[in-house]
Design a protein around this motif. Structure first.
Motif, PDB file in Angstrom:
ATOM      1  N   PRO A 291       6.262  -7.840   9.949  1.00  0.00           N
ATOM      2  CA  PRO A 291       6.718  -8.861  10.895  1.00  0.00           C
ATOM      3  C   PRO A 291       7.168  -8.273  12.237  1.00  0.00           C
ATOM      4  N   GLU A 292       7.534  -6.975  12.230  1.00  0.00           N
ATOM      5  CA  GLU A 292       7.976  -6.329  13.465  1.00  0.00           C
ATOM      6  C   GLU A 292       6.807  -5.804  14.292  1.00  0.00           C
ATOM      7  N   THR A 293       5.575  -5.887  13.779  1.00  0.00           N
ATOM      8  CA  THR A 293       4.396  -5.393  14.513  1.00  0.00           C
ATOM      9  C   THR A 293       3.367  -6.512  14.640  1.00  0.00           C
ATOM     10  N   PRO A 294       3.674  -7.566  15.391  1.00  0.00           N
ATOM     11  CA  PRO A 294       2.770  -8.721  15.483  1.00  0.00           C
ATOM     12  C   PRO A 294       1.461  -8.424  16.207  1.00  0.00           C
ATOM     13  N   GLU A 295       1.360  -7.275  16.877  1.00  0.00           N
ATOM     14  CA  GLU A 295       0.127  -6.934  17.584  1.00  0.00           C
ATOM     15  C   GLU A 295      -0.860  -6.176  16.695  1.00  0.00           C
ATOM     16  N   THR A 296      -0.453  -5.804  15.486  1.00  0.00           N
ATOM     17  CA  THR A 296      -1.259  -4.928  14.638  1.00  0.00           C
ATOM     18  C   THR A 296      -1.856  -5.696  13.467  1.00  0.00           C
ATOM     19  N   PHE A 297      -3.163  -5.487  13.253  1.00  0.00           N
ATOM     20  CA  PHE A 297      -3.888  -6.134  12.160  1.00  0.00           C
ATOM     21  C   PHE A 297      -4.741  -5.072  11.459  1.00  0.00           C
ATOM     22  N   THR A 298      -5.035  -5.278  10.175  1.00  0.00           N
ATOM     23  CA  THR A 298      -5.863  -4.326   9.432  1.00  0.00           C
ATOM     24  C   THR A 298      -7.041  -5.047   8.794  1.00  0.00           C
ATOM     25  N   LEU A 299      -8.207  -4.414   8.842  1.00  0.00           N
ATOM     26  CA  LEU A 299      -9.418  -5.013   8.290  1.00  0.00           C
ATOM     27  C   LEU A 299      -9.782  -4.445   6.929  1.00  0.00           C
ATOM     28  N   ALA A 300      -9.254  -3.278   6.567  1.00  0.00           N
ATOM     29  CA  ALA A 300      -9.609  -2.625   5.305  1.00  0.00           C
ATOM     30  C   ALA A 300      -8.663  -3.049   4.183  1.00  0.00           C
ATOM     31  N   VAL A 301      -9.215  -3.178   2.986  1.00  0.00           N
ATOM     32  CA  VAL A 301      -8.408  -3.425   1.791  1.00  0.00           C
ATOM     33  C   VAL A 301      -7.428  -2.265   1.617  1.00  0.00           C
ATOM     34  N   SER A 302      -6.205  -2.560   1.250  1.00  0.00           N
ATOM     35  CA  SER A 302      -5.141  -1.551   1.216  1.00  0.00           C
ATOM     36  C   SER A 302      -5.302  -0.565   0.067  1.00  0.00           C
ATOM     37  N   ASP A 303      -4.667   0.606   0.224  1.00  0.00           N
ATOM     38  CA  ASP A 303      -4.694   1.643  -0.803  1.00  0.00           C
ATOM     39  C   ASP A 303      -4.183   1.138  -2.147  1.00  0.00           C
ATOM     40  N   SER A 304      -3.112   0.357  -2.128  1.00  0.00           N
ATOM     41  CA  SER A 304      -2.527  -0.110  -3.390  1.00  0.00           C
ATOM     42  C   SER A 304      -3.496  -1.003  -4.151  1.00  0.00           C
ATOM     43  N   LYS A 305      -4.202  -1.881  -3.437  1.00  0.00           N
ATOM     44  CA  LYS A 305      -5.177  -2.746  -4.111  1.00  0.00           C
ATOM     45  C   LYS A 305      -6.383  -1.940  -4.598  1.00  0.00           C
ATOM     46  N   ILE A 306      -6.792  -0.940  -3.831  1.00  0.00           N
ATOM     47  CA  ILE A 306      -7.909  -0.088  -4.250  1.00  0.00           C
ATOM     48  C   ILE A 306      -7.594   0.573  -5.585  1.00  0.00           C
ATOM     49  N   GLY A 307      -6.389   1.170  -5.688  1.00  0.00           N
ATOM     50  CA  GLY A 307      -5.995   1.807  -6.934  1.00  0.00           C
ATOM     51  C   GLY A 307      -5.910   0.832  -8.092  1.00  0.00           C
ATOM     52  N   THR A 308      -5.350  -0.348  -7.830  1.00  0.00           N
ATOM     53  CA  THR A 308      -5.221  -1.368  -8.872  1.00  0.00           C
ATOM     54  C   THR A 308      -6.583  -1.825  -9.373  1.00  0.00           C
ATOM     55  N   ASP A 309      -7.494  -2.110  -8.452  1.00  0.00           N
ATOM     56  CA  ASP A 309      -8.823  -2.602  -8.838  1.00  0.00           C
ATOM     57  C   ASP A 309      -9.623  -1.546  -9.588  1.00  0.00           C
ATOM     58  N   LEU A 310      -9.515  -0.288  -9.157  1.00  0.00           N
ATOM     59  CA  LEU A 310     -10.233   0.780  -9.847  1.00  0.00           C
ATOM     60  C   LEU A 310      -9.683   0.999 -11.255  1.00  0.00           C
ATOM     61  N   ALA A 311      -8.370   0.883 -11.418  1.00  0.00           N
ATOM     62  CA  ALA A 311      -7.765   1.022 -12.745  1.00  0.00           C
ATOM     63  C   ALA A 311      -8.276  -0.075 -13.671  1.00  0.00           C
ATOM     64  N   LYS A 312      -8.329  -1.294 -13.158  1.00  0.00           N
ATOM     65  CA  LYS A 312      -8.814  -2.420 -13.947  1.00  0.00           C
ATOM     66  C   LYS A 312     -10.264  -2.208 -14.362  1.00  0.00           C
ATOM     67  N   TYR A 313     -11.098  -1.776 -13.424  1.00  0.00           N
ATOM     68  CA  TYR A 313     -12.512  -1.594 -13.728  1.00  0.00           C
ATOM     69  C   TYR A 313     -12.712  -0.423 -14.701  1.00  0.00           C
ATOM     70  N   THR A 314     -11.990   0.670 -14.489  1.00  0.00           N
ATOM     71  CA  THR A 314     -12.135   1.853 -15.348  1.00  0.00           C
ATOM     72  C   THR A 314     -11.771   1.531 -16.784  1.00  0.00           C
ATOM     73  N   PHE A 315     -10.666   0.810 -16.973  1.00  0.00           N
ATOM     74  CA  PHE A 315     -10.186   0.518 -18.323  1.00  0.00           C
ATOM     75  C   PHE A 315     -10.991  -0.596 -18.989  1.00  0.00           C
ATOM     76  N   ALA A 316     -11.207  -1.702 -18.272  1.00  0.00           N
ATOM     77  CA  ALA A 316     -11.789  -2.892 -18.905  1.00  0.00           C
ATOM     78  C   ALA A 316     -13.311  -2.886 -18.929  1.00  0.00           C
ATOM     79  N   THR A 317     -13.939  -2.414 -17.861  1.00  0.00           N
ATOM     80  CA  THR A 317     -15.403  -2.487 -17.769  1.00  0.00           C
ATOM     81  C   THR A 317     -16.069  -1.175 -18.160  1.00  0.00           C
TER      82      THR A 317
END
Length: 407
Positions: free
Chosen positions: A128-154
């Motif tokens: 909220p303190e950086t209203p001029e900044t935006f990110t287009l890439a999926v975050s590191d935390s979600k990358i790790g979470t999604d890879l863990a899910k795929y590695t274990f379940a799929t």
């Protein structure tokens, strides 16, 4: 070098064809650093977006002001200052590495210039303190979470060998998220090896993997038991029986998971190939760098890795993008970062509109973008951070395909 010269020529052609009504956007990419080839692809994607936009709009054009840099903080800051001093610039985009983003964002914020970070996956870059900044890439935390899910379940790999950066970088943050989520799902990390320097001696990791290899059956123990019997003439006799016990049970490695820089990851694959290790490999987004393409192509087994975009998915926009990129630059894009470069320009143009103050429009409209159809997927924003798919890419003996789309 040929692509870079073509890029410069194209930019000059853009400058000469813009109309009086134009949207001036700044770009900054680390085309001089360790990830120069990947940054160049991202920049090429941005240039292609400008060409497509200008070709389809008669009365409104985009003009690019470009800066190149390494990812060294002082060089990034100098490049950002040059962009912010450019007359008429409306917004900026670019940067694919975490350290560069951390250096650039505060300078753009201080200048009150909207900045869409193209490829850095840093969680918490937008607040909220950086209203001029935006990110287009999926975050590191979600990358790790999604890879863990795929590695274990799929992939159904419950027992893994984890090799991870411990250098407070993007791959380290992906590893932290992966590890926590993999354990929560019931997975077992048989061994965790941490890399603490940019160019480590990796022989100790090879020895640790070999130590967890299953023991051959012939290594089992043999014991002899004497069994007393009678020979019916009152003479003692003994029949010797042999009992073979199974070897100590060792949980077999079902996947080797690597969260390290592209340079280190490439070296690990090379060493494992030399030792004829045929494990499933799981990698973070560092596997989607130009430097990793040859090592992945030469791996005879299965590699799973995360990417910000899939260039093989069945989607008309993706097919058109790959075709146009190839025609313009003479070769196909190799990474999903090229798609992010393309999408970042069109998102800024979409948010800027054609009337009013474009900087104000971007600052107001970009956070409200909902389901924008980009090459990297359907894009929305929430509090400055992107909501878009992460793609799980599979390489089977060098053949690349889309394994999953994680929402």
């Amino acid at each position: 070098m040929r692509i870079l010269l073509l890029t410069i020529a194209l930019l000059f052609s853009f400058y000469s064809t813009v109309s009086a009504q134009e949207l001036i956007l700044g770009t900054i990419f680390e085309t001089k650093g360790e990830n120069a080839l990947t940054a160049q692809e991202t920049m090429n994607g941005a240039i292609l977006a400008v060409k497509k936009f200008n070709d389809s709009n008669q009365n409104f054009k985009i003009k690019l002001e470009c800066e190149s840099s390494t990812n060294e903080p002082l060089e990034i800051i100098r490049a950002v200052h040059k962009l912010t001093a450019t007359k008429g610039i409306t917004a900026a985009t670019g940067i694919i590495s975490e350290n560069a983003a951390l250096s650039a964002a505060p300078v753009f914020q201080a200048a009150q210039l909207p900045f869409l970070c193209t490829g850095a996956q840093l969680s918490g870059l937008t607040t909220p303190e950086t209203p001029e900044t935006f990110t287009l890439a999926v975050s590191d935390s979600k990358i790790g979470t999604d890879l863990a899910k795929y590695t274990f379940a799929t992939l159904e790999a419950e027992n893994i060998f984890l090799i991870r950066s411990d250098m407070n970088d993007s791959t380290a943050k992906q590893a932290e998220s992966f590890s926590a989520n993999f354990k929560t799902k019931g997975g077992t990390i048989l061994s965790e090896m941490r890399i603490t320097e940019p160019d480590p001696d990796l022989s100790y990791i090879m020895k640790a993997i070999e130590a967890l290899a299953p023991l051959p059956q012939s290594d089992s123990k043999k014991t002899e038991d004497a069994m007393g019997v009678s020979n019916y003439i009152d003479e003692g006799a003994a029949i010797i029986t042999q009992k073979r016990t199974p070897p100590p049970e060792i949980q077999e490695i079902e996947a080797v998971v690597i969260f390290a820089s592209a340079k280190v990851s490439a070296k690990l694959l090379s060493l494992m190939k030399e030792k004829e290790m045929a494990y499933n490999i799981v990698g973070g987004t560092s596997f989607d760098m130009v430097a990793m393409k040859k090592p992945i192509a030469s791996w005879s087994g299965n590699i799973i890795f995360a990417s910000q975009a899939s260039l093989t998915r069945e989607n008309n926009l993706v097919k058109l993008f790959v075709k146009a990129y190839t025609e313009l630059f003479g070769e196909q894009p190799q990474t999903g970062y090229a798609a992010l470069g393309f999408d970042s320009i069109l998102l800024l143009a979409h948010a800027a509109g054609t009337t009013g103050n474009p900087s104000v429009n971007i600052r107001t409209n970009l956070p409200a973008v909902n389901k924008f159809k980009g090459v990297s997927g359907e894009i929305s924003f929430k509090n400055g951070s992107v909501e878009k798919p992460l793609y799980i890419i599979q390489s089977d003996a060098g053949q690349i395909s889309l394994a999953a789309e994680m929402q």
